[in-house]
Design a protein around this motif. Sequence first.
Motif, mmCIF file in Angstrom:
data_model
loop_
_atom_site.group_PDB
_atom_site.id
_atom_site.type_symbol
_atom_site.label_atom_id
_atom_site.label_comp_id
_atom_site.label_asym_id
_atom_site.label_seq_id
_atom_site.Cartn_x
_atom_site.Cartn_y
_atom_site.Cartn_z
ATOM 1 N N SER A 14 0.809 -1.219 0.000
ATOM 2 C CA SER A 14 0.000 0.000 0.000
ATOM 3 C C SER A 14 0.843 1.271 0.000
ATOM 4 O O SER A 14 0.336 2.352 -0.302
ATOM 5 C CB SER A 14 -0.943 -0.002 1.212
ATOM 6 O OG SER A 14 -1.861 1.053 1.121
ATOM 7 N N THR A 15 2.123 1.150 0.323
ATOM 8 C CA THR A 15 2.999 2.336 0.334
ATOM 9 C C THR A 15 3.590 2.627 -1.048
ATOM 10 O O THR A 15 4.184 3.684 -1.249
ATOM 11 C CB THR A 15 4.150 2.165 1.343
ATOM 12 O OG1 THR A 15 5.009 1.092 0.897
ATOM 13 C CG2 THR A 15 3.628 1.822 2.733
ATOM 14 N N LEU A 16 3.426 1.677 -1.992
ATOM 15 C CA LEU A 16 3.925 1.891 -3.352
ATOM 16 C C LEU A 16 2.931 2.750 -4.133
ATOM 17 O O LEU A 16 1.723 2.694 -3.895
ATOM 18 C CB LEU A 16 4.115 0.545 -4.063
ATOM 19 C CG LEU A 16 5.155 -0.413 -3.458
ATOM 20 C CD1 LEU A 16 5.092 -1.766 -4.170
ATOM 21 C CD2 LEU A 16 6.552 0.162 -3.534
ATOM 22 N N GLN A 17 3.439 3.506 -5.074
ATOM 23 C CA GLN A 17 2.586 4.361 -5.906
ATOM 24 C C GLN A 17 2.531 3.837 -7.338
ATOM 25 O O GLN A 17 3.518 3.301 -7.830
ATOM 26 C CB GLN A 17 3.138 5.801 -5.900
ATOM 27 C CG GLN A 17 3.108 6.478 -4.554
ATOM 28 C CD GLN A 17 1.705 6.675 -4.013
ATOM 29 O OE1 GLN A 17 0.749 6.867 -4.787
ATOM 30 N NE2 GLN A 17 1.552 6.611 -2.694
ATOM 31 N N PRO A 18 1.400 3.973 -8.030
ATOM 32 C CA PRO A 18 0.145 4.516 -7.509
ATOM 33 C C PRO A 18 -0.617 3.456 -6.708
ATOM 34 O O PRO A 18 -0.612 2.283 -7.073
ATOM 35 C CB PRO A 18 -0.625 4.874 -8.785
ATOM 36 C CG PRO A 18 -0.111 3.903 -9.808
ATOM 37 C CD PRO A 18 1.320 3.637 -9.466
ATOM 38 N N ARG A 19 -1.243 3.889 -5.622
ATOM 39 C CA ARG A 19 -2.023 2.958 -4.804
ATOM 40 C C ARG A 19 -3.277 2.526 -5.556
ATOM 41 O O ARG A 19 -3.825 3.269 -6.354
ATOM 42 C CB ARG A 19 -2.428 3.631 -3.492
ATOM 43 C CG ARG A 19 -1.263 3.938 -2.580
ATOM 44 C CD ARG A 19 -1.710 4.653 -1.331
ATOM 45 N NE ARG A 19 -2.616 3.828 -0.524
ATOM 46 C CZ ARG A 19 -3.157 4.228 0.619
ATOM 47 N NH1 ARG A 19 -2.905 5.447 1.082
ATOM 48 N NH2 ARG A 19 -3.946 3.432 1.295
ATOM 49 N N ILE A 20 -3.706 1.302 -5.290
ATOM 50 C CA ILE A 20 -4.927 0.792 -5.925
ATOM 51 C C ILE A 20 -6.140 1.408 -5.231
ATOM 52 O O ILE A 20 -6.294 1.296 -4.011
ATOM 53 C CB ILE A 20 -4.996 -0.745 -5.850
ATOM 54 C CG1 ILE A 20 -3.840 -1.365 -6.650
ATOM 55 C CG2 ILE A 20 -6.336 -1.256 -6.393
ATOM 56 C CD1 ILE A 20 -3.792 -2.885 -6.603
ATOM 57 N N GLN A 21 -6.960 2.081 -6.012
ATOM 58 C CA GLN A 21 -8.189 2.676 -5.486
ATOM 59 C C GLN A 21 -9.343 1.703 -5.750
ATOM 60 O O GLN A 21 -9.669 1.431 -6.908
ATOM 61 C CB GLN A 21 -8.460 4.020 -6.171
ATOM 62 C CG GLN A 21 -7.350 5.052 -5.993
ATOM 63 C CD GLN A 21 -7.200 5.496 -4.548
ATOM 64 O OE1 GLN A 21 -8.179 5.580 -3.797
ATOM 65 N NE2 GLN A 21 -5.967 5.787 -4.143
ATOM 66 N N VAL A 22 -9.918 1.180 -4.682
ATOM 67 C CA VAL A 22 -11.009 0.206 -4.818
ATOM 68 C C VAL A 22 -12.353 0.926 -4.855
ATOM 69 O O VAL A 22 -12.664 1.739 -3.984
ATOM 70 C CB VAL A 22 -10.970 -0.812 -3.655
ATOM 71 C CG1 VAL A 22 -12.184 -1.749 -3.720
ATOM 72 C CG2 VAL A 22 -9.672 -1.617 -3.712
ATOM 73 N N SER A 23 -13.142 0.625 -5.899
ATOM 74 C CA SER A 23 -14.487 1.197 -6.028
ATOM 75 C C SER A 23 -15.495 0.220 -5.433
ATOM 76 O O SER A 23 -15.285 -0.987 -5.466
ATOM 77 C CB SER A 23 -14.821 1.421 -7.502
ATOM 78 O OG SER A 23 -13.806 2.157 -8.142
ATOM 79 N N GLY A 24 -16.575 0.763 -4.933
ATOM 80 C CA GLY A 24 -17.600 -0.119 -4.389
ATOM 81 C C GLY A 24 -18.626 0.650 -3.594
ATOM 82 O O GLY A 24 -18.752 1.870 -3.723
ATOM 83 N N ASP A 25 -19.364 -0.059 -2.759
ATOM 84 C CA ASP A 25 -20.380 0.537 -1.888
ATOM 85 C C ASP A 25 -19.680 1.072 -0.636
ATOM 86 O O ASP A 25 -19.114 0.286 0.128
ATOM 87 C CB ASP A 25 -21.398 -0.540 -1.514
ATOM 88 C CG ASP A 25 -22.545 0.000 -0.680
ATOM 89 O OD1 ASP A 25 -22.305 0.905 0.155
ATOM 90 O OD2 ASP A 25 -23.678 -0.496 -0.835
ATOM 91 N N PRO A 26 -19.687 2.392 -0.429
ATOM 92 C CA PRO A 26 -18.980 2.966 0.729
ATOM 93 C C PRO A 26 -19.413 2.344 2.051
ATOM 94 O O PRO A 26 -18.580 2.116 2.942
ATOM 95 C CB PRO A 26 -19.344 4.459 0.674
ATOM 96 C CG PRO A 26 -19.694 4.699 -0.757
ATOM 97 C CD PRO A 26 -20.327 3.431 -1.247
ATOM 98 N N GLY A 27 -20.708 2.050 2.165
ATOM 99 C CA GLY A 27 -21.205 1.439 3.395
ATOM 100 C C GLY A 27 -20.594 0.076 3.653
ATOM 101 O O GLY A 27 -20.326 -0.296 4.798
#
Length: 213
Positions: free
Chosen positions: A141-154
């Motif tokens: 998670s400290t490497l760039q670019p970090r993976i941005q996970v999409s989904g239901d915020p709840g």
Amino acid sequence: MKRSLTEQTLALAGVFQAATLVQQIAHTGRCADASFQASARSLFQTSPESTLAVYGGLEDLREGLTTLASVFSDQSKPQDLEVLKYALSLIHLEGKLNRHEEMMNILGNRIEQARHTADHFGYLHSNLIGNLASVYSDTISTLQPRIQVSGDPGILQVDENAARVRAMLLAGIRSAVLWRQTGGRRWQLVLTRRKIITTARALAEQANHSLHN
């Protein structure tokens, strides 16, 4: 490790299985226990006799093989695009990790420390999943670019779901390492795409046959 299209397709299916589990958990909070277990177990197979031995049997990679063939054939569905994005991001990050020897050593040591928890509680236990999630947060998670996970915020705000997502991203990195070790290269994803699809479909059929016998 053998360097054949079959071996590379199996490892790539491991990446896609982890990616599709991330997508499912992020949107629904659910995924198949058998697929999750196979992906989590792969993290602890450090001296495998073959690529398939990392996951168990073909039936343990069935979801990844099916997803790989489907996503490579057609990216018309939003969930397919998400899975493809995660898979490519995992492969990209593994390339960066491969140049960080110190981080790779830390990863190996931390996963080895988690082996006792896996042996004692199994691969679906919250203790192990939380442990693997923290390994991911402290390293990949400290490497760039970090993976941005999409989904239901709840759903993603539930700690257990966030931990399962991170554990599967870590498993995806493991499969990306394996893919490179079997000779997998990013250019092949474009130039040998049709061969990968054909191989994945044939292996998925074998996996289905194994399940029904």
